[in-house]
Design a protein around this motif. Structure first.
Motif, PDB file in Angstrom:
ATOM      1  N   ALA A 100       0.976  -1.285  -0.065  1.00 52.13           N
ATOM      2  CA  ALA A 100      -0.138   0.068  -0.089  1.00 52.13           C
ATOM      3  C   ALA A 100       0.887   1.299   0.037  1.00 52.13           C
ATOM      4  N   VAL A 101       2.042   1.267   0.802  1.00 56.20           N
ATOM      5  CA  VAL A 101       2.926   2.610   0.796  1.00 56.20           C
ATOM      6  C   VAL A 101       3.350   2.657  -0.603  1.00 56.20           C
ATOM      7  N   VAL A 102       4.069   1.782  -1.036  1.00 58.15           N
ATOM      8  CA  VAL A 102       4.706   1.795  -2.411  1.00 58.15           C
ATOM      9  C   VAL A 102       3.590   2.325  -3.624  1.00 58.15           C
ATOM     10  N   ALA A 103       2.522   1.687  -3.605  1.00 53.29           N
ATOM     11  CA  ALA A 103       1.348   1.959  -4.627  1.00 53.29           C
ATOM     12  C   ALA A 103       1.025   3.392  -4.397  1.00 53.29           C
ATOM     13  N   THR A 104       0.830   3.886  -3.219  1.00 52.94           N
ATOM     14  CA  THR A 104       0.251   5.272  -2.855  1.00 52.94           C
ATOM     15  C   THR A 104       1.298   6.304  -3.223  1.00 52.94           C
ATOM     16  N   THR A 105       2.513   5.806  -2.983  1.00 55.77           N
ATOM     17  CA  THR A 105       3.500   7.023  -3.307  1.00 55.77           C
ATOM     18  C   THR A 105       3.810   7.129  -4.875  1.00 55.77           C
ATOM     19  N   VAL A 106       3.901   5.916  -5.563  1.00 57.09           N
ATOM     20  CA  VAL A 106       3.835   6.160  -6.998  1.00 57.09           C
ATOM     21  C   VAL A 106       2.434   6.807  -7.725  1.00 57.09           C
ATOM     22  N   SER A 107       1.440   6.433  -7.076  1.00 63.55           N
ATOM     23  CA  SER A 107       0.076   6.801  -7.671  1.00 63.55           C
ATOM     24  C   SER A 107      -0.015   8.369  -7.195  1.00 63.55           C
ATOM     25  N   VAL A 108       0.318   8.728  -6.340  1.00 59.44           N
ATOM     26  CA  VAL A 108       0.187  10.177  -5.845  1.00 59.44           C
ATOM     27  C   VAL A 108       1.160  11.091  -6.888  1.00 59.44           C
ATOM     28  N   PHE A 109       2.158  10.569  -7.282  1.00 61.69           N
ATOM     29  CA  PHE A 109       3.356  11.400  -7.929  1.00 61.69           C
ATOM     30  C   PHE A 109       2.492  11.319  -9.596  1.00 61.69           C
ATOM     31  N   ALA A 169      -2.485   4.385 -11.405  1.00 59.58           N
ATOM     32  CA  ALA A 169      -2.916   5.448 -12.072  1.00 59.58           C
ATOM     33  C   ALA A 169      -4.325   5.679 -12.317  1.00 59.58           C
ATOM     34  N   PRO A 170      -4.902   5.917 -11.147  1.00 58.57           N
ATOM     35  CA  PRO A 170      -6.367   5.886 -10.928  1.00 58.57           C
ATOM     36  C   PRO A 170      -7.055   7.157 -11.604  1.00 58.57           C
ATOM     37  N   ALA A 171      -7.799   7.212 -12.419  1.00 54.06           N
ATOM     38  CA  ALA A 171      -8.473   8.136 -13.178  1.00 54.06           C
ATOM     39  C   ALA A 171      -9.203   9.032 -12.183  1.00 54.06           C
ATOM     40  N   PHE A 172      -9.695   8.683 -11.147  1.00 48.39           N
ATOM     41  CA  PHE A 172     -10.281   9.337  -9.798  1.00 48.39           C
ATOM     42  C   PHE A 172      -9.268  10.468  -9.482  1.00 48.39           C
ATOM     43  N   GLY A 173      -8.054   9.793  -9.013  1.00 41.12           N
ATOM     44  CA  GLY A 173      -6.950  10.722  -8.484  1.00 41.12           C
ATOM     45  C   GLY A 173      -6.529  11.968  -9.356  1.00 41.12           C
ATOM     46  N   ILE A 174      -6.448  11.538 -10.842  1.00 44.64           N
ATOM     47  CA  ILE A 174      -6.036  12.472 -11.719  1.00 44.64           C
ATOM     48  C   ILE A 174      -7.107  13.665 -11.718  1.00 44.64           C
ATOM     49  N   PHE A 175      -8.618  13.340 -11.855  1.00 48.25           N
ATOM     50  CA  PHE A 175      -9.518  14.172 -11.894  1.00 48.25           C
ATOM     51  C   PHE A 175      -9.391  15.044 -10.598  1.00 48.25           C
TER      52      PHE A 175
END
Lengths: 272, 313
Positions: free
Chosen positions: A74-83, A144-150
């Motif tokens: 979860a930590v790795v996925a979170t860090t990358v996806s936020v970026f 790369a969740p679309a929701f996060g980009i939006f």
């Protein structure tokens, strides 16, 4: 005035009990011996009170390893996806370019693709290409969740002034330099919100690990607990204790960062 | 035209952005670099799998060896597969629960939380949101404890109030669906409330004052001021909960296993069962394609009806 509000507060208290009582019941059950969990009449305060469920779980089950697996993933996925989300959100919020509308629509419409649609092919592809290792497959497809980009795009439109970017360009800063030194710091609240949300999504995910992870030494928390539940003939004592332990960090994280999360989550949708 | 969804303020800013870009053509590649990581991942882990799904759906494959080309046979079989029909019907019920019960209830709660001068608003909002951060496995255990036929909390409460318990919550087809619906209500309502609440807090106060001056009652104010102002939020919430409910898996899988007699089997469970318990990968892919067409088509339709995804400029 206050009396007129009585029904309102009664309604809110009723909901409060409705939403939290089930959790309280689970918490109470985790401190009961196996035979009392389903006792009649139901007792909210465990009597006798016991820590045996927790003790047995922690000594006889690899709970620590499940926890570590879930947390690291979860930590790795979170860090990358936020970026990734901040990058793409910035691209959409502050630039005009050919094909932007199409690209944005493609991104936005991926919100409407149910995960079940890609469940089987994604599994097949990853296994056939040798990328089925949990460290890869539990993380990379989900960053790369679309929701996060939006969400990022909406936040950047509202809170990063063009003048600042303009000034940095006149000073000769590179585009990526501007993003890193000027934009990212301004995004801190939204990044925090997205990070909490992504962490919870990954930490709680169930279906994909269930399909993907067959090696029991790579089980995540939900998977380990589910397997334990099945192997114990659906006896509640151990699994209940384990689930309570598993949920504590998630709830603590949410309660600590709730303001940021709740406001950040709704930015995108509200501006609509 | 910042985006298709942003409102007028965003659009105004985008015009200055255009001017800037025209002055600096040498940086025209910058936005593409910024969005490229997303699209790389999107192509690899979304487009390619959707394509593979289409192809797999035209084959018969047990997971080993080469897939057999069978053209549309999987779809023909699905058309007469009673389990698949049940799964579609059950999923439709769950979608209706989400859109027609969870969403309105979330709006109602948001209305209540938006009352001016409300005390400890943060406490209410936080407490209602907690169920969504709880791991699905604990959700299943909790409702297993509550809905157990012999010793569950629900029946214990009924017994002490009315003297009779013995309701077979998870063993009767209709009750099992109701139980799943209750779990959905518990899990999703507080989450959606947050979006409505933020939307309500964004409605300009002058609109309410104007409505009050016109002598509009509570209901009229709600339909003429609140609802139109909430349209974008509502669209988002409806689509989110629609897509979420259409792929529901954890609640039925963990709580009822899809039973009794497939009365809570969802489409996602059907796909999971076909692929990973029966090794019918082609058949599972065909069911997934059907789900894709239905969900994608309907949610695009909802988007259009409610006006998100329409160009803002």
């Amino acid at each position: 005035m206050t009396r007129a509000r009585l029904p309102l507060y009664a309604f809110l208290v009723l909901l409060f009990v409705g939403f939290l009582a089930p959790l309280a019941w689970a918490l109470s059950g985790s401190f009961k011996p196996r035979g009392d969990i389903f006792g009649y009449p139901p007792e909210l305060v465990p009597d006798p009170f016991t820590l045996d469920n927790y003790r047995t779980l922690l000594t006889e089950q690899p709970f620590g390893r499940w926890f570590l697996m879930s947390t690291v993933v979860a930590v790795v996925a979170t860090t990358v996806s936020v970026f990734v989300c901040a990058l793409a959100g910035y691209g959409f919020a502050k630039f005009r370019f050919a094909g932007k509308r199409l690209l944005f629509n493609v991104m936005f419409s991926s919100l409407s693709i149910p995960f079940a649609v890609i469940l089987v092919p994604l599994f097949v592809i990853l296994v056939k290409t040798g990328l089925g290792s949990p460290w890869f497959a539990l993380i990379v497809p989900w960053v790369a969740p679309a929701f996060g980009i939006f969400m990022m795009q909406q936040y950047i439109v509202q809170s990063v002034p063009d003048s600042v970017l303009e000034a940095a360009r006149i000073d000769g800063a590179s585009e990526f330099g501007i993003f890193r030194t000027i934009v990212l710091p301004l995004l801190r609240p939204a990044l925090g919100a997205l990070a909490v949300w992504q962490f919870l999504q990954s930490y709680n995910s169930f279906l994909w690990p269930l399909v993907l992870v067959s090696d029991s030494s790579r089980y995540t928390l939900p998977l380990g607990l589910q397997t334990l539940f099945v192997s114990e003939q659906r006896q509640y004592d151990l699994v209940l204790a384990g689930s309570v332990l598993a949920v504590l960090p998630a709830v603590a994280l949410f309660v600590l960062l709730r303001k940021q999360l709740l406001e950040g989550l709704s930015t995108g949708a509200v501006k609509g | 035209m910042t985006t298709t969804v942003a409102g007028p303020p965003g659009a105004a800013r985008a015009h200055s952005a255009r001017g800037r870009e025209e002055h600096r053509p040498r940086r025209a590649w910058a936005p593409y670099l910024f969005v490229s990581p997303f699209y790389l991942l999107y192509v690899l882990f979304m487009l390619v799998p959707v394509g593979v799904s289409l192809w797999l759906s035209l084959t018969e494959w047990v997971g080993l060896g080469t897939p057999h080309w069978v053209r549309l046979r999987n779809y023909r079989l699905l058309a007469t597969d009673i389990s698949f029909h049940r799964a579609l019907g059950n999923t439709a019920v769950f979608v209706l629960v989400a859109v027609c019960l969870v969403v309105p209830l979330a709006l109602l709660i948001a209305q209540a939380l938006n009352t001016r001068g409300l005390r400890v608003r943060d406490l209410w909002r936080t407490a209602y949101f907690v169920p969504i951060v709880v791991s699905p496995i604990l959700v299943a255990l909790i409702f297993g404890l509550i809905f157990d036929r012999q010793f569950g909390l629900a029946n214990a409460v009924l017994r002490s109030l009315f003297g009779t318990g013995g309701v077979d919550w998870l063993g009767d087809p209709n009750l099992a669906r109701i139980s799943i619906a209750l779990v959905m209500l518990w899990r999703w309502t507080g989450y959606l409330t947050v979006f409505f609440l933020a939307g309500l807090q964004n409605v300009p106060r002058e609109l309410y004052e104007a409505a009050a001056l016109d002598g509009a009652g509570r209901l009229r104010t709600f339909t003429t001021v609140t609802l139109p102002a909430l349209k974008p939020v509502t669209a988002f919430v409806v689509v989110t909960s629609f897509v979420g409910a259409a792929q529901i898996f954890e609640e039925p899988y963990l709580l009822t296993g899809g039973g009794p007699a497939e009365s809570t089997l969802s489409v996602t469970m059907f796909i999971y069962r076909a692929a990973f318990q029966r090794q019918q990968f082609g058949y599972a892919a065909a069911a997934a394609v059907v789900l894709f067409v239905l969900v994608f088509g309907l949610s695009r339709l909802v988007n259009r009806l409610l006006g998100i995804g329409r160009a803002a400029s």
